[in-house]
Design an enzyme around this catalytic site. Structure first.
Site, PDB file in Angstrom:
ATOM      1  CG  ASP A  14      -1.864  -1.179   1.225  1.00  0.00           C
ATOM      2  OD1 ASP A  14      -2.177  -1.693   0.134  1.00  0.00           O
ATOM      3  OD2 ASP A  14      -2.242  -1.614   2.326  1.00  0.00           O
ATOM      4  CE  LYS A  17       2.469  -2.542  -4.258  1.00  0.00           C
ATOM      5  NZ  LYS A  17       2.077  -2.177  -2.902  1.00  0.00           N
ATOM      6  CE  LYS A  19       0.799   9.940  -7.770  1.00  0.00           C
ATOM      7  NZ  LYS A  19       0.597  11.245  -7.174  1.00  0.00           N
ATOM      8  N   GLY A  41      -4.465  -4.468  -3.734  1.00  0.00           N
ATOM      9  CA  GLY A  41      -5.454  -3.431  -4.046  1.00  0.00           C
ATOM     10  C   GLY A  41      -4.684  -2.191  -4.437  1.00  0.00           C
ATOM     11  CG  HIS A  42      -1.961  -2.286  -6.909  1.00  0.00           C
ATOM     12  ND1 HIS A  42      -1.095  -2.933  -7.751  1.00  0.00           N
ATOM     13  CD2 HIS A  42      -1.677  -2.775  -5.670  1.00  0.00           C
ATOM     14  CE1 HIS A  42      -0.330  -3.771  -7.058  1.00  0.00           C
ATOM     15  NE2 HIS A  42      -0.687  -3.693  -5.795  1.00  0.00           N
ATOM     16  CD  GLN A 226       0.772  -9.035  -2.299  1.00  0.00           C
ATOM     17  OE1 GLN A 226       1.432  -9.694  -3.066  1.00  0.00           O
ATOM     18  NE2 GLN A 226      -0.487  -8.731  -2.550  1.00  0.00           N
ATOM     19  NE  ARG A 307      -3.850   0.716   3.523  1.00  0.00           N
ATOM     20  CZ  ARG A 307      -4.014   1.468   2.433  1.00  0.00           C
ATOM     21  NH1 ARG A 307      -3.709   2.741   2.424  1.00  0.00           N
ATOM     22  NH2 ARG A 307      -4.493   0.932   1.320  1.00  0.00           N
TER      23      ARG A 307
END
Ligand code: GDP
Ligand code: IMO
Ligand code: MG
Length: 434
Positions: A14, A17, A19, A41-42, A226, A307
């Site tokens: 998170d 990456k 973006k 989840g990008h 990841q 998070r």
């Protein structure tokens, strides 16, 4: 100048990456996912519009690029189909633009069920997985039991034979944790066979395609999922994912020649986050944690979980630079630090028992109870940095802060991200020639 670049996470995922891959995709022909699965989840934000991708490579919003899902990715076909249809609904056509390796191992429903019951069984010792079946799917791969996309498409008889064996095996295994769960072989067989027509046109020899593209000097981004410290070998084991997330995986998970990788770009937030359980030396629980969480919108793109938050950890970053053979860094979320009175950076770990200092986190066993972070405290800034595109326009304290990090890490800082949108970015080094 570079043709082929790996972009990967330096922390626990998170980092932003998605973006950065989306940003740099305007220069390339292909974007390749090479490990992980729909646990990723990008997030891409273009002109304020947000898209979250899980399996499909993050360059896909650029209409001329081809997205490749390499052999190292574990693929859930229903989730892939869902993602394709979400993209279609926002008018992103994937026609002739998405290619999948026939060597991808499949994620099936029984992997997800086992992942969930096992986590429940572990209780307070759980890993905190995304519950997407990723661990069990990679276990099958290593145990040479995987059902692969190619089996489903080209040898249905063998696929069904192996599926029956696997369903029996998983029914046995899952019953250890929960006797009420039963996998119905007939249902899963019908479901899997129904996917065949849907994906057959997407499957090609991705390794050969990448080889030929490279020979034609076409450009490729390899998109990590990841982050470095979720790597099964180099991460905070056992609180890791089940694939190798470090840069060497780009070649293994795609079949691309190692000599042809020109540049390895690591993406790191200017603070730290982690979802799920496991050690986190610089974790904080004070009001600054709440500020960073809400300003940085630190909720998982896949599971929506809050998070955990901490300061930037150079002891880990130094290790990430080494094991990824890093060429340069991209720092994200500078804007999230706006308004803080002070900013901490962890520059060493200190062993509580004898005061010895560590500048690079060691590989292997670490007694985290015997470690405390040593911080350098720098002054913050009050100005708004969001959307700033020039380094020279940054507040002087922000410039000093970034220069201090650069000096300590002794590596090129190529990109600084100042907001979620594609163009909220300071480019310090052009990585592609056009
Ligand atoms: P990934 O998994 O590494 O692609 O990262 P995620 O998409 O899961 O999480 C990164 C989050 O930070 C997303 O919500 C992005 O839109 C957001 N983001 C990325 N870069 C920046 C930035 O520089 N500033 C801010 N405020 N948000 C950012
Ligand atoms: P992206 O690509 C952050 C974490 C989970 C858990 C551990 C194992 O968006 O950066 P798994 O489901 O993989 O078996 O879970 O890994 N995890 C991630 N954390 N970002 C991700 O992906 C992650 N993918 C897995 O939270 O701690
Ligand atoms: Mg993510």
């Amino acid at each position: 100048m570079n043709n082929n670049i790996v972009i990967l996470g330096m922390q626990w995922g998170d980092e932003g990456k998605g973006k950065i891959v989306d940003l740099l995709t305007s220069h390339v022909n292909y974007v390749v996912r090479y490990q992980g699965g729909h646990n990723a989840g990008h997030t891409l934000v273009v002109n304020g519009k947000k898209t979250i991708l899980h399996l499909i490579p993050s360059g896909i919003l650029h209409p001329d690029i081809i997205g490749i899902i390499g052999n190292g990715v574990v693929v859930s076909i229903p989730n892939l189909i869902k993602e394709i249809s979400i993209l279609k609904n926002i008018n992103v056509s994937l026609e002739n633009r998405l290619i999948i390796s026939s060597a991808c191992s499949l994620v099936l429903d029984y992997h997800i069920k086992l992942d969930l019951v096992r986590e429940k069984f572990l209780g307070s010792n759980s890993i905190g997985t995304t519950g997407r079946g990723i661990g069990p799917a990679y276990e099958d791969k290593i145990s040479r039991r995987s059902l692969r996309i190619g089996d489903l498409l080209y040898d249905q008889e063998l696929f069904i034979f192996n599926l029956k064996n696997n369903v029996d095996y998983y029914n046995h295994l899952i019953s250890f944790y929960d006797k009420s769960i039963y996998i119905d072989f007939d249902l899963i067989k019908i479901e899997m066979i129904s996917y065949k027509d849907y994906i057959i046109d997407l499957v090609k020899d991705t390794t050969q395609i990448l080889y030929e593209s490279n020979n034609k000097k076409q450009k490729i981004i390899f998109e990590g999922a990841q982050g470095t410290f979720l790597d099964i070998d180099h991460g905070t084991y056992p609180y890791v994912t089940s694939s190798n997330t470090t840069s060497a995986s780009a070649c293994i998970g795609s079949g691309f020649g190692i000599k042809n990788i020109d540049y390895i770009l690591g993406v790191s937030k200017l603070y730290s986050t982690r979802v799920g359980n496991g050690p986190f030396v610089t974790e904080i629980f004070d009001e600054i944690s709440d500020i960073l969480c809400s300003k940085g919108n630190e909720f998982g793109s896949t599971t929506g979980r809050k998070r955990r938050i901490g300061w930037l950890d150079l002891v880990m970053l130094r290790k990430a630079i080494i094991i990824n053979s890093l060429s340069g860094l991209c720092f994200t979320k500078l804007d999230v630090l706006d308004g803080l009175k002070y900013i901490k950076i962890c520059i060493f770990y200190e062993k509580i028992s004898d005061g010895t200092r560590l500048s690079v986190i060691p590989t292997g066993y670490i007694n985290y109870n015997n470690i405390r972070p040593i911080y350098k405290i720098l002054p913050g800034w009050n100005e708004d940095t969001s959307g700033i595109k020039l380094f020279s326009s940054l507040p002087s304290n922000a410039k000093s802060y970034l220069n201090y990090i650069k000096k300590l890490l002794n590596i090129s800082i190529d990109i600084i991200s100042t907001g979620p949108d594609r163009d909220h970015v300071i480019i310090l080094n052009e990585l592609f020639s056009s």
